[in-house]
Write a protein that holds these residues in place. Structure first.
Motif, PDB file in Angstrom:
ATOM      1  N   LEU A   7     -32.111  41.379  13.942  1.00 38.64           N
ATOM      2  CA  LEU A   7     -32.450  41.905  12.617  1.00 38.64           C
ATOM      3  C   LEU A   7     -33.926  41.676  12.352  1.00 38.64           C
ATOM      4  N   ARG A   8     -34.609  42.751  12.000  1.00 40.14           N
ATOM      5  CA  ARG A   8     -36.006  42.639  11.590  1.00 40.14           C
ATOM      6  C   ARG A   8     -36.178  43.415  10.293  1.00 40.14           C
ATOM      7  N   VAL A   9     -36.487  42.699   9.229  1.00 46.04           N
ATOM      8  CA  VAL A   9     -36.719  43.293   7.912  1.00 46.04           C
ATOM      9  C   VAL A   9     -38.219  43.207   7.647  1.00 46.04           C
ATOM     10  N   THR A  10     -38.842  44.353   7.450  1.00 48.03           N
ATOM     11  CA  THR A  10     -40.299  44.403   7.323  1.00 48.03           C
ATOM     12  C   THR A  10     -40.713  45.090   6.034  1.00 48.03           C
ATOM     13  N   PRO A  11     -41.258  44.329   5.085  1.00 47.64           N
ATOM     14  CA  PRO A  11     -41.842  44.976   3.909  1.00 47.64           C
ATOM     15  C   PRO A  11     -43.148  45.662   4.326  1.00 47.64           C
ATOM     16  N   ILE A  12     -43.330  46.879   3.877  1.00 48.85           N
ATOM     17  CA  ILE A  12     -44.551  47.618   4.202  1.00 48.85           C
ATOM     18  C   ILE A  12     -45.544  47.370   3.065  1.00 48.85           C
ATOM     19  N   THR A  13     -46.491  46.495   3.335  1.00 49.19           N
ATOM     20  CA  THR A  13     -47.456  46.081   2.325  1.00 49.19           C
ATOM     21  C   THR A  13     -48.677  45.482   3.012  1.00 49.19           C
ATOM     22  N   ASP A  14     -49.776  45.432   2.292  1.00 47.58           N
ATOM     23  CA  ASP A  14     -50.968  44.755   2.790  1.00 47.58           C
ATOM     24  C   ASP A  14     -50.963  43.280   2.391  1.00 47.58           C
ATOM     25  N   ASP A  15     -50.001  42.886   1.562  1.00 43.46           N
ATOM     26  CA  ASP A  15     -49.916  41.506   1.092  1.00 43.46           C
ATOM     27  C   ASP A  15     -49.190  40.630   2.110  1.00 43.46           C
ATOM     28  N   ASP A  16     -49.242  39.338   1.910  1.00 47.45           N
ATOM     29  CA  ASP A  16     -48.519  38.378   2.748  1.00 47.45           C
ATOM     30  C   ASP A  16     -47.020  38.619   2.592  1.00 47.45           C
ATOM     31  N   VAL A  17     -46.303  38.699   3.703  1.00 47.91           N
ATOM     32  CA  VAL A  17     -44.871  39.020   3.674  1.00 47.91           C
ATOM     33  C   VAL A  17     -43.976  37.788   3.766  1.00 47.91           C
ATOM     34  N   THR A  18     -44.540  36.600   3.807  1.00 43.95           N
ATOM     35  CA  THR A  18     -43.765  35.379   4.013  1.00 43.95           C
ATOM     36  C   THR A  18     -42.643  35.219   2.997  1.00 43.95           C
ATOM     37  N   ALA A  19     -42.926  35.389   1.725  1.00 51.90           N
ATOM     38  CA  ALA A  19     -41.895  35.226   0.687  1.00 51.90           C
ATOM     39  C   ALA A  19     -40.793  36.277   0.834  1.00 51.90           C
ATOM     40  N   ASP A  20     -41.163  37.490   1.202  1.00 46.57           N
ATOM     41  CA  ASP A  20     -40.166  38.546   1.400  1.00 46.57           C
ATOM     42  C   ASP A  20     -39.256  38.236   2.585  1.00 46.57           C
ATOM     43  N   VAL A  21     -39.845  37.783   3.674  1.00 46.32           N
ATOM     44  CA  VAL A  21     -39.045  37.428   4.845  1.00 46.32           C
ATOM     45  C   VAL A  21     -38.128  36.260   4.514  1.00 46.32           C
ATOM     46  N   ALA A  22     -38.631  35.282   3.792  1.00 49.43           N
ATOM     47  CA  ALA A  22     -37.806  34.140   3.383  1.00 49.43           C
ATOM     48  C   ALA A  22     -36.640  34.599   2.505  1.00 49.43           C
ATOM     49  N   ALA A  23     -36.877  35.548   1.630  1.00 48.02           N
ATOM     50  CA  ALA A  23     -35.802  36.073   0.776  1.00 48.02           C
ATOM     51  C   ALA A  23     -34.740  36.772   1.615  1.00 48.02           C
ATOM     52  N   ALA A  24     -35.159  37.511   2.619  1.00 47.18           N
ATOM     53  CA  ALA A  24     -34.209  38.184   3.504  1.00 47.18           C
ATOM     54  C   ALA A  24     -33.365  37.167   4.260  1.00 47.18           C
ATOM     55  N   VAL A  25     -33.999  36.127   4.770  1.00 41.97           N
ATOM     56  CA  VAL A  25     -33.272  35.083   5.489  1.00 41.97           C
ATOM     57  C   VAL A  25     -32.321  34.351   4.552  1.00 41.97           C
ATOM     58  N   GLU A  26     -32.766  34.037   3.367  1.00 41.47           N
ATOM     59  CA  GLU A  26     -31.928  33.331   2.386  1.00 41.47           C
ATOM     60  C   GLU A  26     -30.682  34.140   2.032  1.00 41.47           C
ATOM     61  N   ALA A  27     -30.804  35.444   1.989  1.00 44.05           N
ATOM     62  CA  ALA A  27     -29.658  36.301   1.662  1.00 44.05           C
ATOM     63  C   ALA A  27     -28.536  36.170   2.684  1.00 44.05           C
ATOM     64  N   LEU A  28     -28.855  35.788   3.905  1.00 40.87           N
ATOM     65  CA  LEU A  28     -27.840  35.643   4.953  1.00 40.87           C
ATOM     66  C   LEU A  28     -26.881  34.496   4.674  1.00 40.87           C
ATOM     67  N   GLU A  29     -27.303  33.538   3.866  1.00 40.11           N
ATOM     68  CA  GLU A  29     -26.481  32.360   3.559  1.00 40.11           C
ATOM     69  C   GLU A  29     -25.169  32.711   2.868  1.00 40.11           C
ATOM     70  N   GLU A  30     -25.105  33.850   2.229  1.00 42.71           N
ATOM     71  CA  GLU A  30     -23.894  34.258   1.501  1.00 42.71           C
ATOM     72  C   GLU A  30     -22.826  34.860   2.411  1.00 42.71           C
ATOM     73  N   TYR A  31     -23.097  34.939   3.707  1.00 43.42           N
ATOM     74  CA  TYR A  31     -22.200  35.620   4.631  1.00 43.42           C
ATOM     75  C   TYR A  31     -21.761  34.690   5.760  1.00 43.42           C
ATOM     76  N   ASP A  32     -20.644  35.028   6.361  1.00 43.50           N
ATOM     77  CA  ASP A  32     -20.084  34.220   7.443  1.00 43.50           C
ATOM     78  C   ASP A  32     -20.738  34.631   8.760  1.00 43.50           C
ATOM     79  N   VAL A  33     -22.017  34.300   8.888  1.00 43.26           N
ATOM     80  CA  VAL A  33     -22.790  34.589  10.088  1.00 43.26           C
ATOM     81  C   VAL A  33     -23.584  33.347  10.478  1.00 43.26           C
ATOM     82  N   GLU A  34     -23.792  33.209  11.758  1.00 41.70           N
ATOM     83  CA  GLU A  34     -24.727  32.212  12.269  1.00 41.70           C
ATOM     84  C   GLU A  34     -26.032  32.959  12.512  1.00 41.70           C
ATOM     85  N   TYR A  35     -27.169  32.322  12.243  1.00 44.19           N
ATOM     86  CA  TYR A  35     -28.435  33.014  12.468  1.00 44.19           C
ATOM     87  C   TYR A  35     -29.526  32.057  12.883  1.00 44.19           C
TER      88      TYR A  35
END
Length: 104
Positions: A7-35
């Motif tokens: 899985l690769r989630v990429t915000p298209i922006t000129d800004d730093d994407v760290t917070a967006d990537v962290a939000a995407a990773v955090e969303a995985l916690e609600e599901y029965d997946v290992e990551y």
């Protein structure tokens, strides 16, 4: 059944994407997946393909950007049970070493 995904989630922006990537990773916690997140993508493992796709969709939706590109590559092991570590172990056995460089 074991289902793996890259899985690769990429915000298209000129800004730093760290917070967006962290939000995407955090969303995985609600599901029965290992990551595991790497510098280039996150690998996921689940017993159920619907749960895996739901987790990927949640990660995509978690990014608050005007444009988001998400890549999902799925390996659906329908005939045998195998974990992600089993797959890496098989490659390392073939190599006779860890599947990483020895640089530190």
């Amino acid at each position: 059944m074991t289902v793996f995904a890259l899985l690769r989630v990429t915000p298209i922006t000129d800004d730093d994407v760290t917070a967006d990537v962290a939000a995407a990773v955090e969303a995985l916690e609600e599901y029965d997946v290992e990551y595991e997140t790497t510098p280039m993508a996150t690998t996921l493992e689940a017993d159920d393909v619907e749960e895996l796709f739901a987790a990927c969709a949640a990660a995509h939706r978690a990014v608050d950007a005007g444009e988001v590109q998400t890549l999902v590559q799925v390996d659906d092991k329908r005939e045998k049970s195998m974990t992600a570590s089993d797959k890496v172990d098989a490659v390392e056995t073939e190599l006779g070493r860890e599947a990483r460089s020895d640089r530190e």
